[in-house]
Motif scaffolding. Sequence first.
Motif, PDB file in Angstrom:
ATOM      1  N   ALA A  77      -4.926  -0.265   6.718  1.00 16.88           N
ATOM      2  CA  ALA A  77      -4.171  -0.202   5.524  1.00 16.88           C
ATOM      3  C   ALA A  77      -4.232  -1.661   4.696  1.00 16.88           C
ATOM      4  CB  ALA A  77      -2.948   0.434   5.430  1.00 16.88           C
ATOM      5  N   GLY A  78      -4.178  -2.891   5.376  1.00 15.85           N
ATOM      6  CA  GLY A  78      -4.403  -4.150   4.808  1.00 15.85           C
ATOM      7  C   GLY A  78      -3.153  -5.055   5.104  1.00 15.85           C
ATOM      8  N   PRO A  79      -3.177  -6.155   4.773  1.00 11.11           N
ATOM      9  CA  PRO A  79      -2.269  -7.245   5.298  1.00 11.11           C
ATOM     10  C   PRO A  79      -0.849  -6.983   4.509  1.00 11.11           C
ATOM     11  CG  PRO A  79      -3.871  -8.166   4.008  1.00 11.11           C
ATOM     12  CD  PRO A  79      -4.195  -7.089   4.160  1.00 11.11           C
ATOM     13  N   HIS A  80      -0.885  -6.074   3.737  1.00 11.30           N
ATOM     14  CA  HIS A  80       0.613  -5.751   2.823  1.00 11.30           C
ATOM     15  C   HIS A  80       1.169  -4.665   3.148  1.00 11.30           C
ATOM     16  CE1 HIS A  80      -0.511  -9.511   0.638  1.00 11.30           C
ATOM     17  NE2 HIS A  80      -1.637  -8.905   0.164  1.00 11.30           N
ATOM     18  N   PHE A  81       0.509  -3.799   4.103  1.00 12.24           N
ATOM     19  CA  PHE A  81       1.147  -2.598   4.771  1.00 12.24           C
ATOM     20  C   PHE A  81       2.159  -2.831   5.631  1.00 12.24           C
ATOM     21  CE2 PHE A  81       0.679   1.717   6.591  1.00 12.24           C
ATOM     22  CZ  PHE A  81       1.117   2.493   5.397  1.00 12.24           C
ATOM     23  N   PHE A  82       3.303  -3.167   5.207  1.00 13.73           N
ATOM     24  CA  PHE A  82       4.639  -3.465   6.345  1.00 13.73           C
ATOM     25  C   PHE A  82       5.605  -2.871   5.642  1.00 13.73           C
ATOM     26  CE2 PHE A  82       1.082  -6.186   7.907  1.00 13.73           C
ATOM     27  CZ  PHE A  82       1.238  -6.362   9.159  1.00 13.73           C
TER      28      PHE A  82
ATOM     29  N   CYS B 257     -16.868  12.844   5.430  1.00 17.40           N
ATOM     30  CA  CYS B 257     -15.781  12.802   6.334  1.00 17.40           C
ATOM     31  C   CYS B 257     -14.306  12.423   5.864  1.00 17.40           C
ATOM     32  CB  CYS B 257     -16.288  12.008   7.441  1.00 17.40           C
ATOM     33  SG  CYS B 257     -17.380  12.902   8.400  1.00 17.40           S
ATOM     34  N   GLY B 258     -13.186  12.427   6.924  1.00 19.55           N
ATOM     35  CA  GLY B 258     -11.891  11.608   6.386  1.00 19.55           C
ATOM     36  C   GLY B 258     -11.172  11.762   7.587  1.00 19.55           C
ATOM     37  N   HIS B 259      -9.855  11.793   7.416  1.00 20.94           N
ATOM     38  CA  HIS B 259      -8.785  12.145   8.312  1.00 20.94           C
ATOM     39  C   HIS B 259      -8.539  10.596   9.030  1.00 20.94           C
ATOM     40  CE1 HIS B 259      -6.157  13.912  11.015  1.00 20.94           C
ATOM     41  NE2 HIS B 259      -6.861  13.607  11.960  1.00 20.94           N
ATOM     42  N   ALA B 260      -9.819   9.939   9.522  1.00 20.95           N
ATOM     43  CA  ALA B 260      -9.666   8.848  10.169  1.00 20.95           C
ATOM     44  C   ALA B 260      -9.103   7.308   9.464  1.00 20.95           C
ATOM     45  CB  ALA B 260     -10.891   8.554  10.994  1.00 20.95           C
ATOM     46  N   HIS B 261      -9.262   7.522   8.220  1.00 17.98           N
ATOM     47  CA  HIS B 261      -8.819   6.275   7.187  1.00 17.98           C
ATOM     48  C   HIS B 261      -9.638   5.249   7.466  1.00 17.98           C
ATOM     49  CE1 HIS B 261      -4.462   7.892   6.443  1.00 17.98           C
ATOM     50  NE2 HIS B 261      -5.218   8.821   6.138  1.00 17.98           N
ATOM     51  N   ARG B 262     -11.093   5.466   7.729  1.00 16.57           N
ATOM     52  CA  ARG B 262     -12.048   4.520   7.749  1.00 16.57           C
ATOM     53  C   ARG B 262     -12.938   4.528   6.723  1.00 16.57           C
ATOM     54  NH1 ARG B 262     -12.397   3.103  14.188  1.00 16.57           N
ATOM     55  NH2 ARG B 262     -13.250   1.175  13.190  1.00 16.57           N
TER      56      ARG B 262
ATOM     57  N   VAL C  67     -20.575  10.133   3.615  1.00 16.23           N
ATOM     58  CA  VAL C  67     -19.690   9.036   3.297  1.00 16.23           C
ATOM     59  C   VAL C  67     -18.095   9.441   3.814  1.00 16.23           C
ATOM     60  CG1 VAL C  67     -20.806   8.373   1.169  1.00 16.23           C
ATOM     61  CG2 VAL C  67     -19.136  10.280   1.140  1.00 16.23           C
ATOM     62  N   MET C  68     -17.305   8.418   4.068  1.00 22.08           N
ATOM     63  CA  MET C  68     -15.957   8.471   4.392  1.00 22.08           C
ATOM     64  C   MET C  68     -15.274   7.555   3.479  1.00 22.08           C
ATOM     65  SD  MET C  68     -13.450   8.201   7.838  1.00 22.08           S
ATOM     66  CE  MET C  68     -14.729   8.988   8.760  1.00 22.08           C
ATOM     67  N   PRO C  69     -14.523   7.844   2.435  1.00 20.85           N
ATOM     68  CA  PRO C  69     -14.138   7.132   1.370  1.00 20.85           C
ATOM     69  C   PRO C  69     -12.596   6.503   1.687  1.00 20.85           C
ATOM     70  CG  PRO C  69     -13.819   9.386   0.457  1.00 20.85           C
ATOM     71  CD  PRO C  69     -14.452   9.274   2.035  1.00 20.85           C
ATOM     72  N   GLY C  70     -12.510   5.935   2.814  1.00 22.22           N
ATOM     73  CA  GLY C  70     -11.002   5.121   2.897  1.00 22.22           C
ATOM     74  C   GLY C  70      -9.892   6.173   2.874  1.00 22.22           C
TER      75      GLY C  70
END
Length: 644
Positions: free
Chosen positions: A404-409, A245-250, A275-278
Amino acid sequence: MAPRPKDHRDITDLTVLATADLHGAITHSEANHFTPRDQGSLAQIGSYVTACRDAGENVLLLDNGDFLQGSAICDVLASVPEPDLPHPMITAMNHLGYDAVGLGNHEFDYGMPVLRKALADAAFPILCSNVTAPDQGWRSTLIIHKTLPLRGGGRCQLKIGLFSVLPQQTVAWNAEQLDGAIAAQPMLAAAQAAAQSLKAQGADLIIALAHTGIAALPTEESARDISEHVGLGIAALPEVDIMICGHAHRVFPADGPMIDGVDNTRGLVCGTPTVMPGFNGSHLGAIRLTLARQDPDSDWQIEKPACEALAVKTDPRLSQRPEDAALLAKLAPALNRAQRQSEKIIGRIDTPIQSYFSRLPGDPCPALTALAALDYAKPLLAQTDARDLPVLAVGTAFRSGGRAGPHFFTDVAPGSVSFQDLFSLYPFLNTLCVLRITGAGLRRWLDMAASNFNQIQVGSSGTVLQDLAFPCYAFDCIFGLTYAFDISQPACFAPSGERLQPLGATRVRDLRYAGRPVEDTDEFLLLTSGYRAGGGGNIPGARQLERVPLPAPALRSLMQRAIRRGVSAADLPQSPWRFSALPGTSALYRTGPAAAHHAAAFPTLAPHPAAFDAEGFALYPLDLSSKTATQSLAIPDTPAYIQP
């Protein structure tokens, strides 16, 4: 030949390794640095793939789409192509020996000529089972004949069938770039037809490259046809043995929905190993299979599948590996060229543009988008039959944490602005779209935005403000109006756009245009993106709205146009919204740790975070009872977050 013992079985092993939503995350290099540094890279994943092969594993390497767009190097080389060189992502995938790759919706962002050129250099098969186009360069299904060693000695031939699907809305999301060049079918219908065809061709194992997320399926068949996330339905097809799977970014297993049929521990969806690999190279999907059959005339059976999503940053099997040196050497010319292009200066701003406070009034990122759209479209609309209708503009901050995490700004300092800064401000190639909308439609649109917030009980403290189920790019501001959100009320919509509350329920308060209340029958023109107009973000009713004909440049180009002229704080439109005051109430605002450099400009926040959560986000106390000034500017000295 001696007869087979009655209890003898053929047993073999297969490792399926999968990437998805790479978005150009080839390397950690400066030319690719819009990918967060704490994620991964294809070059690092490649080192692990090579190690698996060197260790004697029978590896099948696959990708599930969205690989050609999403980083500076991809955009630079699409806008200023190198005629004689392959696309660097294709170079990387050729080098790593991918067995097959499925297309994602973002492959179509640059239009068909760019896509055809990129795919022409691929040394691996390209798949898409629900999209067709003239001279398309991909196939609907594929059977790979793989020779595998048997555990007891000897070898066997395995026929592995593959198909790939992506959201049907791709046609609408990229309508301007594609200009009718492709046609798409619903994912579930195409998946069923492809799987049955592969079974009829004698495939021993069928793998679905499903560029879609995992979610509960809508009950209505028509809603399923346009749902972005139908992994549950694909996994339930009896012919499908494995799903990527993909697209959902999970990340799955681990981060799947808590619904019937989904096993987040074992990595099974309707019993199908999945699997959905982020995204951005954050994870590598790994499904290790034991395949057994009673005799050569029997069907292969999967026994005890092991499904993992290996985190490139933290899993020692990957985190301690260097990037593939041979691949970096091959990519050096393209990376160097992209670096030079991305550093070119396009204009100036005299105020910081950052997205750390994107779910609070006063965020400058959506204000800049709205400014660029309004400056371009208003003069053109004044020459149309719709000239008498008020013009509004949607603005959104795309890089604002989330999965995407705490640095994705976004964090662009005052002064010169480069192409790489522009990419950070607006990372997609969405085009401008003008919609006719009523006051009732605006209220629905804004209630979807308000659903990004958790319900906050009056008198409470300590609840995180943002509902983390909503993607960071799902919060729209509509400039030209004024309005408030009463988040003591329950959210009206789920991230899917499904209504959660009865008709008439709303969080939107005091909706006004030019100081007067907006009536349900009032008409407006709304500047937004083709992605939103095509259903992206699941805004209720957006797909049904009438489009006003107007030349449709990329919104990023309009932002470049505005920055080239120069942008000051005074140019940015007023922030349109506030929270309704909740007496004696506070919440926790979740943002990146680097927000500390800007927090002083937002006095309704505590000056320092109260804590950091497990993912590294800072949690700032936010006073929701304050009654400050009535004006709120995009770059305010004393912002008013609360409506008295």
